[in-house]
Scaffold this motif. Structure first.
Motif, PDB file in Angstrom:
ATOM      1  N   UNK A 160      34.825  50.388  11.064  1.00  0.00           N
ATOM      2  CA  UNK A 160      36.319  49.871  10.940  1.00  0.00           C
ATOM      3  C   UNK A 160      36.126  48.757   9.918  1.00  0.00           C
ATOM      4  N   UNK A 161      35.074  47.796  10.005  1.00  0.00           N
ATOM      5  CA  UNK A 161      35.059  46.714   8.654  1.00  0.00           C
ATOM      6  C   UNK A 161      34.596  47.197   7.557  1.00  0.00           C
ATOM      7  N   UNK A 162      33.906  48.466   7.629  1.00  0.00           N
ATOM      8  CA  UNK A 162      33.635  49.007   6.034  1.00  0.00           C
ATOM      9  C   UNK A 162      34.802  49.493   5.495  1.00  0.00           C
ATOM     10  N   UNK A 210      39.534  47.240   0.029  1.00  0.00           N
ATOM     11  CA  UNK A 210      39.629  46.282  -0.870  1.00  0.00           C
ATOM     12  C   UNK A 210      38.836  46.424  -2.098  1.00  0.00           C
ATOM     13  N   UNK A 211      38.010  47.080  -2.240  1.00  0.00           N
ATOM     14  CA  UNK A 211      36.901  47.474  -3.408  1.00  0.00           C
ATOM     15  C   UNK A 211      37.853  48.387  -4.265  1.00  0.00           C
ATOM     16  N   UNK A 230      31.391  48.540  12.871  1.00  0.00           N
ATOM     17  CA  UNK A 230      30.947  48.322  11.676  1.00  0.00           C
ATOM     18  C   UNK A 230      31.959  49.193  10.534  1.00  0.00           C
ATOM     19  N   UNK A 232      37.719  48.601   5.772  1.00  0.00           N
ATOM     20  CA  UNK A 232      38.672  47.525   5.486  1.00  0.00           C
ATOM     21  C   UNK A 232      38.157  47.157   3.835  1.00  0.00           C
ATOM     22  N   UNK A 233      36.714  47.082   3.866  1.00  0.00           N
ATOM     23  CA  UNK A 233      36.231  46.798   2.804  1.00  0.00           C
ATOM     24  C   UNK A 233      36.326  47.603   1.611  1.00  0.00           C
TER      25      UNK A 233
END
Lengths: 119, 378
Positions: free
Chosen positions: B159-161, B167-168, B157, B163-164
């Protein structure tokens, strides 16, 4: 627009993955357990499935095996993901088209999706 | 007085020496803690000592004489023992493992060392029961698998955050950035707890769990712990009743760890309920805490194992149960070190109540490495 089905019970993980995939232009929907995954695939016929190996109800490998046995659903590519190191062999053995160990970079997943999505 | 030969020439005679030697070997054979088996060319037992008899689970030596080794091992082991036996006889020493199938139906894992032809057509086998060691090794391997899975799940999670977040940040989504940073923060805490638990069990195993004793307000601590859990868990209302009304001498952080563990378990194992009851009372010089849930409950069989290291609730009802399976083991150890006791009452499908009692003034165990604040006069 291509549809990706996410089957994973980790809601935080699914949420972030959903946003990242939608950002890339995919339509996504989510199932949180193994038992209803098969029915959902049959109903919605996604273009690709991202399937976790450890799921409530039924392990991801069982879901993959059932899908790959079905005439009409076996063509849908399955990318199995798992936080278990030893799951790769089981995943491929169950008929998954690819395996990705958690944690992974989104780019790795996107590359695999593009590789396996039918044109 | 007649002197015997040995005294005459200062050396024991040949027969005497042989007798002493035989006595020596017989004694070694009888008393060795490893099993010793003498077998013939066909792998039939000619002689064996008590330790070997115990390994095979026979009450009488005569029950084993002339029996083939291949008849006394599991089916899986038999083929390999049969094949290996002729290799041992032909080539000399070998070592390996086989699984003995006892008459009572139980199995033992045995490590063997073989010496071929130590006498003409007689072969020696040294046996050691390594069942416990093997079980422990398997448990450790299984636990390592669980631990790595539990550590990687929050990492996936995070790692995914991140990357999010990238983006933001690119797109200037300030609110989203804050939201996901808070989630990363939360997952990092989860990882810290997991790593602390891993360290705790290592310390408990080495007898090096450290305690810092101080006087503190138990009622206040309980409220703090409940508030913290309640903020994160909105599915259950945690209802506390009762007061101690007196300061407690103990390790504040460790006691908080115990309370948090039982409450979190109560929530985790009652997914279809919406409340957890926490009852606190003073019983003379003891404090008694009871945490009740209305969940899946624990069977009689499970009750015995629930405080064991690595034990996790059955997967039949909630699947899959996350966690390392070490929380209650650690909690129980902390309570014990405070001179207290922990137990569980439970009915299948109705729910469980976890109890612990600790003295208001912990009788500090000498064995434990303990730090006591200097200003405390205890």
């Amino acid at each position: 627009m291509k549809t990706v089905l996410l089957v994973d019970d980790d809601q935080d993980f699914v949420e972030s993955l959903t946003i990242l995939l939608q950002d890339q232009g995919y339509k996504t929907h989510t199932i949180y357990d193994g038992k209803s995954a098969y029915v959902e695939v049959k109903k919605t016929k996604p273009d690709l499935i991202i399937l976790d190996s450890r799921l409530p109800g039924e392990p991801g490998e069982w879901v993959a095996r059932r899908l790959k046995k079905s005439k009409e659903l076996s063509r849908i590519p399955i990318i199995m993901v798992s936080a278990h190191n030893g799951s790769r062999k089981n995943a491929i053995g169950a008929g998954a088209d690819a395996f990705l160990a958690k944690p992974f970079a989104i780019d790795e997943l996107l590359t695999l999706i593009e590789k396996h999505l039918p044109n | 007085m007649k002197k015997n030969n040995s005294e005459k020439n200062g050396r024991p005679d040949k027969n005497e020496a042989l007798r002493i030697n035989e006595k020596k070997f017989k004694s070694i054979f009888r008393n060795a803690s490893d099993g010793i088996v003498v077998a013939d060319n066909e792998g039939r037992i000619v002689d064996l000592n008590t330790a070997a008899r115990t390994i095979f689970g026979a009450s009488e030596k005569k029950d084993l004489i002339h029996r083939r080794l291949t008849d006394m091992v599991t089916q899986e082991s038999a083929a390999s023992v049969h094949k290996k036996w002729y290799k041992i006889v032909a080539t000399g020493m070998k070592q390996g493992e086989f699984e003995v199938n006892r008459t009572d139906g139980s199995n033992r894992i045995v490590e063997y060392k073989a010496t071929a032809n130590f006498m003409p057509n007689r072969h020696l086998l040294l046996l050691r029961d390594i069942t416990e060691r093997k079980i422990e090794e398997r448990r450790q391997m299984h636990f390592l698998g669980i631990a790595s899975h539990e550590l990687k799940t929050p990492l996936a999670s995070i790692k995914a955050y991140t990357q999010l977040l990238k983006k933001y940040l690119r797109e200037g989504g300030q609110a989203k950035v804050e939201e996901y940073l808070a989630k990363v923060d939360d997952k990092t805490d989860k990882l810290t707890t997991l790593i602390n638990d891993l360290l705790d069990i290592t310390r408990i195993k080495q007898g090096k769990l450290e305690f810092f004793y101080e006087l503190f307000d138990f009622d206040e601590l309980l409220t703090d712990v409940i508030d913290e859990i309640q903020t994160a868990k909105t599915t259950h209302k945690i209802i506390a009743k009762g007061k101690i009304g007196k300061n407690l001498l103990g390790d504040k952080n460790r006691i908080a760890q115990v309370i948090a563990n039982v409450i979190r378990n109560a929530v985790k194992y009652s997914p279809h309920a919406n409340q957890v009851m926490v009852n606190v009372e003073r019983d003379g010089e003891m404090i008694a805490v009871a945490v009740q849930d209305f969940g899946i409950g624990i069977s009689e069989k499970e009750k015995k194992r629930i405080f064991e290291l690595y034990y996790r609730g059955t997967r039949r009802t909630i699947n899959p149960i996350s966690g390392l399976g070490v929380g209650l083991y650690i909690a129980n150890e902390i309570v014990k070190q405070h001179g207290g006791k922990m137990w569980v009452d439970s009915t299948r499908a109705k729910g469980s109540t976890f109890h612990f009692r600790i003295p208001l003034r912990a009788n500090i165990r000498r064995k434990t490495k303990t730090l006591i604040r200097k200003d405390l006069h205890v």
